[in-house]
Design a protein around this motif. Structure first.
Motif, short mmCIF file in Angstrom:
data_model
loop_
_atom_site.label_atom_id
_atom_site.label_comp_id
_atom_site.label_asym_id
_atom_site.label_seq_id
_atom_site.Cartn_x
_atom_site.Cartn_y
_atom_site.Cartn_z
N SER A 529 0.73 -1.00 0.24
CA SER A 529 -0.09 -0.28 0.01
C SER A 529 1.17 1.55 -0.29
O SER A 529 2.16 0.84 0.24
CB SER A 529 -1.30 0.06 1.46
N VAL A 530 0.44 2.33 -0.39
CA VAL A 530 0.82 3.52 -0.83
C VAL A 530 -0.53 4.68 0.01
O VAL A 530 -0.92 4.44 -0.65
CB VAL A 530 1.75 3.71 -2.08
N GLU A 531 0.27 5.70 0.64
CA GLU A 531 -0.38 6.61 1.72
C GLU A 531 0.47 7.72 0.88
O GLU A 531 1.12 8.08 1.36
CB GLU A 531 -0.62 6.63 2.95
N VAL A 532 -0.46 8.57 0.66
CA VAL A 532 -0.15 10.37 -0.10
C VAL A 532 -0.96 11.33 0.83
O VAL A 532 -2.34 11.27 0.67
CB VAL A 532 0.34 10.35 -1.01
N ALA A 544 -3.47 3.79 -1.62
CA ALA A 544 -3.51 3.29 -2.75
C ALA A 544 -3.15 1.92 -2.17
O ALA A 544 -1.92 1.60 -1.63
CB ALA A 544 -2.62 3.34 -4.38
N GLU A 545 -3.66 0.94 -3.17
CA GLU A 545 -3.22 -1.01 -2.02
C GLU A 545 -3.42 -1.77 -2.88
O GLU A 545 -3.58 -1.68 -4.85
CB GLU A 545 -4.85 -1.26 -1.27
N TYR A 546 -2.18 -2.48 -3.58
CA TYR A 546 -2.65 -3.95 -4.21
C TYR A 546 -2.27 -5.67 -3.33
O TYR A 546 -1.09 -5.22 -2.67
CB TYR A 546 -0.85 -4.03 -4.76
N GLY A 557 -6.13 -11.14 -8.40
CA GLY A 557 -5.70 -9.78 -7.74
C GLY A 557 -6.52 -8.61 -7.56
O GLY A 557 -8.06 -8.79 -7.82
N TYR A 558 -6.50 -7.82 -6.70
CA TYR A 558 -6.80 -6.84 -6.39
C TYR A 558 -6.79 -5.61 -6.35
O TYR A 558 -5.09 -5.53 -5.70
CB TYR A 558 -7.22 -6.74 -4.69
N VAL A 559 -6.76 -4.75 -7.28
CA VAL A 559 -6.19 -3.02 -6.76
C VAL A 559 -7.72 -2.32 -6.32
O VAL A 559 -8.44 -1.87 -7.10
CB VAL A 559 -6.05 -2.39 -8.39
N ALA A 560 -6.60 -1.82 -5.11
CA ALA A 560 -7.97 -0.51 -4.89
C ALA A 560 -6.59 1.40 -4.74
O ALA A 560 -5.93 0.74 -4.36
CB ALA A 560 -8.04 -0.60 -3.86
N LEU A 561 -7.69 2.05 -4.99
CA LEU A 561 -7.57 3.52 -4.60
C LEU A 561 -8.47 4.35 -3.83
O LEU A 561 -9.39 5.16 -4.56
CB LEU A 561 -7.05 3.72 -6.18
N SER A 566 -13.46 10.15 1.24
CA SER A 566 -13.43 8.30 0.64
C SER A 566 -13.96 7.98 -0.30
O SER A 566 -15.13 7.33 -0.86
CB SER A 566 -14.50 8.87 2.04
N LYS A 567 -13.49 8.47 -1.31
CA LYS A 567 -14.57 8.01 -2.95
C LYS A 567 -12.79 6.92 -3.36
O LYS A 567 -11.53 7.78 -3.03
CB LYS A 567 -14.02 9.31 -3.92
N THR A 568 -13.43 5.22 -3.88
CA THR A 568 -13.21 4.47 -3.95
C THR A 568 -13.31 4.29 -5.56
O THR A 568 -14.41 4.21 -5.49
CB THR A 568 -13.10 2.94 -3.43
N ILE A 569 -12.23 3.72 -6.40
CA ILE A 569 -11.73 3.53 -7.55
C ILE A 569 -10.69 1.86 -6.95
O ILE A 569 -10.05 1.86 -6.84
CB ILE A 569 -11.21 3.89 -8.75
N SER A 570 -12.17 0.69 -7.80
CA SER A 570 -11.17 -0.74 -7.03
C SER A 570 -11.54 -1.50 -8.28
O SER A 570 -12.02 -1.59 -9.57
CB SER A 570 -11.95 -1.43 -6.02
N GLY A 571 -10.55 -2.75 -8.70
CA GLY A 571 -10.65 -3.07 -9.39
C GLY A 571 -10.50 -5.00 -9.02
O GLY A 571 -9.17 -4.93 -7.88
N GLU A 572 -10.97 -5.54 -9.55
CA GLU A 572 -10.43 -7.66 -8.95
C GLU A 572 -10.54 -8.33 -10.33
O GLU A 572 -11.31 -8.01 -11.56
CB GLU A 572 -11.52 -8.11 -8.92
#
Length: 1608
Positions: A529-532, A544-546, A557-561, A566-572
């Motif tokens: 994960s990365v926090e900015v 961002a999470e991976y 796999g899972y990816v989220a931003l 608290s807006k989230t964009i995720s992919g699976e």
């Protein structure tokens, strides 16, 4: 011969002629008789007898019985004789004639003659000449007798005798009434040269003139003694000597009868050689006035000094010195310059090489802001340590410094510090340090760019084997929003978990940060994960999470931003690998319409058949799909793709591709079907063996109009040595382009041949058919080429080229089409000679359409000489152009020549010709050079030479701008003669303007007592009076009793403008006294000598200082001397024209404790006395002394101690003291003013006359010299104007003759030609107009300079100056009047305010005894004795008021009188001064009135102020015992607070101090003040307003006296 009219004879003539051997005779008669005219007859008879060397002639003429007879005879024998007599009937000229006799032998000659012009008047002349070769005697006489009164006898006799070493001449001349000149000359050359001349004349002042000289010439010693007597014992003597036996010494003295020039001369002394010499010189250019100087030089331990002493003010001593010392470690150079009034400029430069390289430079000047300039630098290089120090000082408070060091011995550190005087940049610099260890290093830096303003930063790096890496960086600046910037970076690489952090802060705590984590347990399972964190609105926090996991059968796999609010964009991702490969991706977003997106894909392989399918489903139900197949199992190979979309234009699309065959022989097809393109079919075929044997085709068929049948074919074939190519390109039915080509090769023993053909056919009319043919034939040393081009059946190009290299390299190009042309290039090179030729003939049908260029380079240089020749020529029909260059160099001559020409005539070329020659021989060096630059209209030349030997160095240079005219040049020539006397001359010749400037100088130094003797003559005219002469001489006139005594004389003269200034100064010093003298002689416009002198002396024995100043008007003397030591007495005297005008004595007696000052002027004096008569008394007195009246005391102050606690004081003064002083000052000012006015008027008139005369002389001379230059300048302007016109005509002629085919270059050149023609014509016109304006303005300026009214301007300037001073005085008095008026008004206002505040308190005040006493005394106070000093005496004011009207009404009438117009200016000046005086008296009257009011107001104000403190005054002690100011007497007794025993010592004040110490504030009181003082300051304005409004509040009762009784 006869003539008849009507049988009547009207004309009859008869002529007879007879000739024999030596006899000729002829006669003739003529007569006429005509009615109405009359009759007349004439006859002429001529008879000649004897040969030409002894003949007689007789002529008789008769006219109507009037006869004229001429008889003559001439004999040309040993003695030549002859006579001629004329007899006429004319009265006064009846017997006219002449006779002569001439007898000439080898050494004797005698001639005489007589002439009768008028009856009874005879002229007689006689000449004799006798010579004796043995004795060398020559004797000649000339005598002439005339009947003219005053010139009856004129006789000149001359006798001279010449021997081997002796010559005597004696001549006399007599004329008029026994007036006689006698000239007697004798000279001898052995044993010494000697001559003597005596001349006697009949003129009264020049009856006896004489000159003599003796010259001894026993080299190396020479001497001369000469004397000239100009009559009446006016003698000029000249003595001189030259001794070159040891060094060179010489002197010359000239004595004349001219005032101020009785003893003038020069001397010089030179010793040593060029490596070390000392020269001194001295010039005495006027009695007692000289210029001296010396030059010293030493090569070893280099030292050079030159000093010049002159009598000129501001230039009395000039000294220049250079000295250098050297050691192995350093070199020191000192440059010293002394000039002006003792001003010194000194430069010291020290260059150090060991141990610290560097330099120190110090410059000392007399300039106020730059008295001392310094610069230094040192450098130390001891690696790893470096050090640099530098300083510079540019005057007061202008110091610069630079310090720099670098140390890399352990850690690294460096420092640069700069100090400047620039405001805000006094201290600037930078520093840097770097400290390192095994796992850590720290770097710091700082930049100080302004005072108290710096930029600093720090960087740290640390490696920790347990924790990873830490990096910190920090930057601090004074800039707004960037005061502090900090960056921090951390990294932890401890497996299997990794983390990193980043933070960034800047400005006002604006922060950025980022943190990341990664868990890498294995490749099959990874998460991170990365926090900015940002300071940006809307994206303050972003994460961002991976995560992914996979095995042999599945993967996920899972990816989220996460961002913003608290807006989230995720992919699976979900994928499987068996039995086939598929994958599904699901994306979730916060965007409307795309909240859920899903995509899938499948891939399958079976038996060389491949298949794929994919789909995409959006959140709004939109579906996309694609299916692709590839079949590689058998030929033809097939590939297809089908795409389906929800859009109508792209709903169903299909692409099919097939391929069969190998890479060199294949067949391909393609099919595309879509709603937009419909059906498209394509095919491609290729058979390839080699590039020359191949066949290929391609085609595309579609439904596009005009492109429905695209095809391309190419076919290459090869048969033996022949190659063919055929190509076709088409795009629709019956629309195609065909191309055919062929290449054929033929090889043989003697030649090779290659030809080719190429044709092109198109459906386009412009290029329906194109054909090209080319051929190449090659032989052993030759090569031929041909090329032809044919378009649409018409030949456009037909050209052949040939190349050969047999004798030389030659190439040619021959055109038959489009025009018959030929171009040829050839060249060769052999034995240093290279030649080339280019010929261009662009139309062989015309003889003028060709050009030929030839070039050659010839280099025949070797080791002894250099010789280069270059020629380039261009020839065409009408002219020849070219470039030529030659260079030849061999010892000792170098020549060079270059030329550019564009026609055959001499005016069509530009060239240069140069030669450098070394003609040195033996010890004399001679070098010569010249260079000529030839232009179309003229030739410019520059030549010069220089020579140098042990005695003389000379050089000359000449610049000429027209070699055809020898006057068109400027020449500069200079010569320097070495020796004890250094001579130099420079001549600038300008023959074109008939000007020659000649500068001749002599310098002699160190000639005995003559330290320097220099003379410079600057001549710019043939008139010797226009020579400017500068002389200077410095002489040592010391003797046995004076240690230092020097004399300096400087002179400037210009006889033509009557400029002659001679300055002499001397400086002497001995054990007894020191003297300084300066004398200046100045020649006025009236050629009168004026003298200014200054003499100062310090007498050490007499302890006396005296200064004497003389000028044409007066003589002033100032003396100061010490009379005695005990008591100490000093006296000062002032004398004017030997009359004592002022005396002052100062006496100080320590024993008597008294000081006395006496000042005496004329018969009046003033005495000041101060002293202690006893220990308890002090007395100070001012008294006036007089020779005719007893001494009077003006003021007295006496103090006496009656007891130790009571001091009596008496003050006495003369009540009329101020009035008497003012009256004395007025009287003195009036007397001095009249005297100074008379002096000023004399000086003013003299200056006006001098300025006018000098201005007239200088401007006249300037006009005489400049006016011819202006005329020559005008001629040059006209010549240039003519040159511009000639150039314009030449350009017009070139265009009309079509030179260079200008007319064939089109309209653009014609337009440019017209523009240049118009520009040249306009330039000629404008240049002519402007130059005429310039010449006119120069002539006008010269005329205005001559007509400038210098006298009127000078008088106006003086008048304006007097008016300005008078105006300032009047203004000052007006200001004083205004000030007194304002003071009067202010006091009156204040008095009114006081009256209002004190009306209730008058009763108590007037009942007081002391106030009554003061009131009575104030009432008795009379200020009238002091007021007259403010008044103008009544007898004057009344006279002024009565005369003012009469003068005002009468002055205008008188000044307008016709006879007084020339004195109007002077009378007006007197009138203006009178107006000023009258105005001043009016001001004085006003001042008096205001002053009187002020005194009265002061009395009332004092009374009112004292009234407020009446009760307090009653309680005080009153010390006044005597109050009589009217008679100048006040006495008082003062009680003393301590015991006082004597007045000459300070009493003990400790008891008094101890008594008042208890009233001083303690520490607490001071702290209270410190605490509240700022608050009090802040209320300053409020306190001020309160104080201004404050009024006393005390109440008073009663009023006994009417205040109006005190008003005056």
């Amino acid at each position: 011969m006869k003539a008849n009219v009507d049988s009547k004879e009207i004309l009859n003539s008869n002529v007879n002629f007879k000739q024999s051997d030596y006899y000729i005779k002829g006669d003739g008669v003529i007569s006429y008789n005509v009615d109405y005219i009359g009759s007349s007859s004439a006859s002429l008879s001529i008879e000649k007898q004897g040969p030409l060397d002894d003949m007689t002639v007789k002529v008789i003429g008769n006219l109507d019985d009037a006869e004229i007879t001429i008889d003559g005879k001439m004999a040309l024998k040993e003695v030549i004789t002859g006579f001629l007599t004329i007899k006429t009937p004319i009265e006064g000229y009846k017997n006219v004639g002449l006779s002569f006799t001439h007898n000439a032998e080898s050494d004797n000659l005698s001639s005489e003659g007589r002439v009768n012009l008028v009856d009874g008047e005879q002229y007689f002349g006689k000449v004799t000449l006798n010579r004796n070769k043995d004795t060398g005697l020559v004797d000649a006489t000339l005598e002439l007798n005339t009947p003219i009164a005053g010139a009856e006898l004129t006789k000149i006799s001359y006798t001279h005798t010449a021997q081997e070493n002796d010559l005597t001449i004696y001549a006399t001349a007599e004329y008029g009434n026994s007036k006689k000149f006698v000239y007697d000359f004798s000279a001898s050359a052995s044993p010494k040269i000697k001559f003597n001349i005596q001349i006697n004349t009949p003129f009264e002042e020049y009856t006896d003139l004489a000159a003599s000289a003796d010259i001894e010439r026993e080299w190396p010693q020479l001497s001369i003694n000469a004397e000239i007597n100009g009559g009446q014992d006016r003698r000029v003597t000249l003595t001189g000597s030259l001794d070159a036996s040891r060094g060179i010494k010489g002197e010359m003295a000239l004595a004349t009868p001219l005032e101020g020039y009785s003893n003038v001369g020069l001397s010089f002394d030179h010793s040593g050689k060029w490596k070390s010499f000392n020269s001194e010189g001295r010039i005495t250019y006027r009695d007692g006035q000289e210029i001296s100087g010396n030059v010293f030089f030493k090569l070893r331990k280099p030292h050079f000094s030159a000093e010049l002493n002159t009598p000129f003010s501001g230039h009395k001593n000039l000294k220049f010195e250079v000295q250098q010392t050297k050691t192995d470690a350093e070199s020191t150079t000192t440059v010293y310059l002394k000039y002006g009034r003792g001003q010194v400029i000194q430069t010291d430069c020290v260059i150090v090489s060991l141990p610290k390289p560097g330099f120190e430079l110090t410059v000392k000047t007399p300039f106020e802001e730059y008295k001392k300039l310094e610069a230094s630098m040192s450098y130390v290089n001891s690696w790893p340590k470096l050090e640099l120090n530098s300083k510079a000082s540019a005057g007061q408070q202008n110091e610069f410094s630079l310090e720099a060091n670098f140390d890399a011995s352990d850690d690294i550190s460096s420092l640069i510090a700069i100090k400047t005087p620039i405001e805000d940049f006094n201290n600037i610099g930078l520093s840097f340090s770097h400290i390192k260890s095994e796992d850590k290093f720290t770097s710091e830096g700082k930049i100080l760019y302004m005072n108290n303003k710096d930029i600093n930063g720090k960087f740290e790096f640390e490696k920790n084997q347990w924790r990873g890496y830490i990096v910190n960086a920090e930057l601090n600046t004074p800039f707004e929003n960037a005061e502090k910037t900090k960056v921090e970076l951390t990294l932890d690489d401890t497996a299997p978990s990794y983390s990193a952090g980043y933070s960034f802060n800047y400005g006002n705590n604006v922060a950025y940060s980022a943190n990341g984590k990664l868990n890498f347990n294995s490749a099959e399972a990874v998460d991170g994960s990365v926090e900015v964190v940002l300071p940006i609105e809307g994206v303050e926090f972003t994460k961002a999470e991976y995560t992914h996991k996979y095995d042999s059968a599945r993967a996920s796999g899972y990816v989220a931003l996460t961002y913003g609010d608290s807006k989230t964009i995720s992919g699976e991702l979900q994928s499987s690998f068996a039995p086939y490969t598929d994958a599904t991706v699901t994306v979730k977003t916060p965007f409307e319409g795309y909240e859920h997106i899903e995509g899938s894909a499948m891939y399958e392989v079976k038996d060389d058949k491949y298949g794929t399918s994919s789909s995409l489903k959006l959140g709004n139900g939109v579906l996309f799909s694609m299916k692709s197949d590839l079949d590689l199992s058998a030929e033809p190979f097939r590939a297809s793709t089908q795409i389906s979309t929800p859009y109508s234009d792209y709903r169903n699309m299909e692409l099919v591709i097939t391929h069969e065959g190998s890479t060199s022989d294949f067949h391909c097809t393609a099919f595309l079907s879509s709603p937009i393109t419909d059906n498209i079919n394509a095919a491609a075929n290729m058979k390839y063996n080699t590039f020359t044997d191949m066949e290929a085709s391609a085609s595309i068929k579609s439904s596009f109009e005009g492109m429905d049948d695209l095809r391309a074919e190419i076919k290459n074939t090869e048969i033996g040595e022949q190659n063919k190519v055929k190509a076709v390109v088409g795009w629709t039915r019956n629309e195609q382009i065909e191309m055919d080509g062929m290449i054929n090769r033929q090889k043989g023993w003697y030649q090779n041949k290659l030809n080719g053909e190429w044709s092109l056919s198109t459906p386009f009319k412009a290029v329906s058919k194109l054909a090209i043919e080319a051929e190449r034939v090659e032989k052993a040393a030759e090569s031929d080429h041909s090329l032809s081009l044919e378009l649409n059946g018409e030949k456009l190009l037909d050209v052949d080229t040939q190349y050969t290299s047999k004798d030389k390299h030659q190439a040619s190009v021959t055109f038959r089409k489009p025009r018959a042309m030929q171009y040829t290039v050839s060249g060769s090179s052999n034995a240093g000679l290279s030649e080339a030729e280019v010929m261009a003939n662009w139309n062989r049908d015309e003889t003028d359409s060709n050009v030929r260029v030839t070039a050659s380079v010839n280099d025949q240089s070797d080791s002894y000489k250099t010789e280069h020749n270059v020629n380039i020529d261009l020839e065409y029909a009408s002219r020849k152009m070219g470039v030529e260059h030659k260079l030849s160099s061999s010892d000792p001559i170098t020549t060079s020549f270059g030329k550019i020409f564009w026609d055959s005539d001499s005016n069509s070329r530009v060239f240069y010709d140069m030669e450098i020659k070394d003609s040195s021989r033996n010890s004399k060096k001679i070098k010569e050079a010249f260079i000529n630059l030839g232009l179309p209209t003229r030739t410019l030349g520059l030549s010069g030479s220089c020579s140098d030997d042990k005695v003389k160095r000379s050089g000359d240079i000449t610049f000429s701008w027209d070699n055809k005219n020898a006057d068109k040049q400027v020449a500069l020539k200079g010569t320097i003669t070495r020796g004890d006397k250094v001579k130099g001359d420079v001549t600038l010749s300008m023959p074109d303007i008939r000007k020659e400037i000649h500068i001749d100088g002599e310098l002699m130094s160190q000639n005995g007592r003559i330290l320097l003797d220099a003379k410079t003559d600057i001549s710019y005219s043939k008139d010797s009076r226009k020579t400017l002469t500068l002389t200077s001489k410095l002489e040592d006139i010391s003797d046995y009793y004076s240690h230092y005594n020097y004399s300096l004389a400087v002179g400037v003269s210009h006889p033509y403008t009557n400029v002659d200034i001679q300055m002499t100064s001397h400086l002497g010093c001995s054990d007894e006294k020191t003297t300084l003298g300066l004398s200046t002689d100045y020649l006025t416009a009236r050629r009168q000598n004026k003298n200014l002198g200054l003499l100062a002396e310090i007498n050490k024995l007499k302890r006396q200082l005296s200064v004497q100043i003389t000028n044409p008007l007066s003589k002033m003397e100032y003396i100061a001397e010490e009379i005695s030591k005990s008591p100490y007495q000093i006296r000062m005297l002032t004398r004017k024209d030997e009359v004592e005008t002022f005396r002052s004595d100062f006496v100080m007696d320590k024993d008597q404790k008294s000081i006395e000052l006496n000042m005496v002027e004329g018969s009046e004096g003033l005495k000041f006395t101060v002293g202690y008569p006893s220990l308890k008394e002090f007395r100070g007195e001012i008294s006036r002394t007089s020779l005719y009246n007893p001494d009077t005391t003006e003021a007295l102050l006496a103090v006496r101690l009656n007891t130790s606690r009571l001091m009596h004081t008496r003050l006495h003064w003369d009540p009329n003291m101020i009035q008497n002083a003012i009256q004395a000052i007025r009287t003195r000012l009036l007397a001095d003013g009249i005297q100074e006015y008379q002096t000023l008027r004399e000086v003013r008139a003299a200056l006006s006359e001098e300025i006018t005369g000098k201005y007239r002389d200088i401007t006249t001379t300037f006009n005489e010299d400049v006016r011819p230059l202006v005329d020559e300048l005008e001629k040059d302007f006209k010549y240039i104007t003519q040159e511009i016109g000639d150039f314009s005509k030449a350009m017009e002629k070139a265009y009309k003759n079509n030179d260079f085919y200008l007319q064939e270059m089109g309209p653009a050149l014609k337009e440019r030609y017209d523009q240049m023609k118009e520009m040249l014509d306009g330039l000629k016109k404008e240049y002519n107009q402007e130059t005429k304006k310039i010449i006119k303005s120069l002539n006008k300026a010269l005329d205005e300079m001559l007509e400038y009214p210098i006298t009127e301007r000078y008088e106006q300037m003086i008048s304006n100056g007097i008016s300005a001073v008078s105006g300032q005085v009047e203004k000052a008095l007006s200001v004083l009047e205004s000030l007194l008026a304002r003071t009067d008004a202010a006091l009156a206002s204040y008095r009114e305010r006081m009256l209002q505040a004190q009306q209730k308190t008058q009763g108590d005040l007037y009942n007081n005894t002391y106030m009554t006493y003061i009131s009575d005394n104030l009432a008795k106070l009379d200020v009238s004795p002091y007021m007259p000093s403010w008044k103008v005496p009544e007898e004057y004011t009344s006279a002024i008021y009565n005369a003012a009207g009469q003068v005002g009404s009468g002055v205008d009438y008188v000044l307008e009188a016709p006879g007084l117009h020339y004195v109007k200016h002077g009378v007006n000046e007197v009138y203006q001064q009178g107006v000023w005086a009258y105005t001043y008296w009016q001001l004085e009257k006003n001042i008096y009135e205001h002053s009187e009011n002020i005194l009265r107001l002061i009395e009332e104000i004092v009374w009112d102020e004292l009234s407020q403190y009446a009760q307090e005054i009653q309680r005080l002690y009153y010390p006044i015992t005597v109050w009589d100011p009217e008679h100048g007497e006040i006495q008082a007794d003062f009680r003393l607070p301590v015991d006082v025993a004597r007045l000459d010592e300070m009493p003990d004040l400790s008891p008094l101090v101890a008594n008042y110490t208890r009233y001083l504030p303690d520490q607490g009181a001071w702290e209270f003040v410190y605490q509240y003082a700022p608050q009090m300051w802040s209320e300053e304005e409020e306190l001020r307003s309160q104080l201004e409004q404050y009024r006393p509040s005390r109440q008073y009762k009663g009023m006994r006296r009417d205040r109006t009784s005190r008003k005056m």
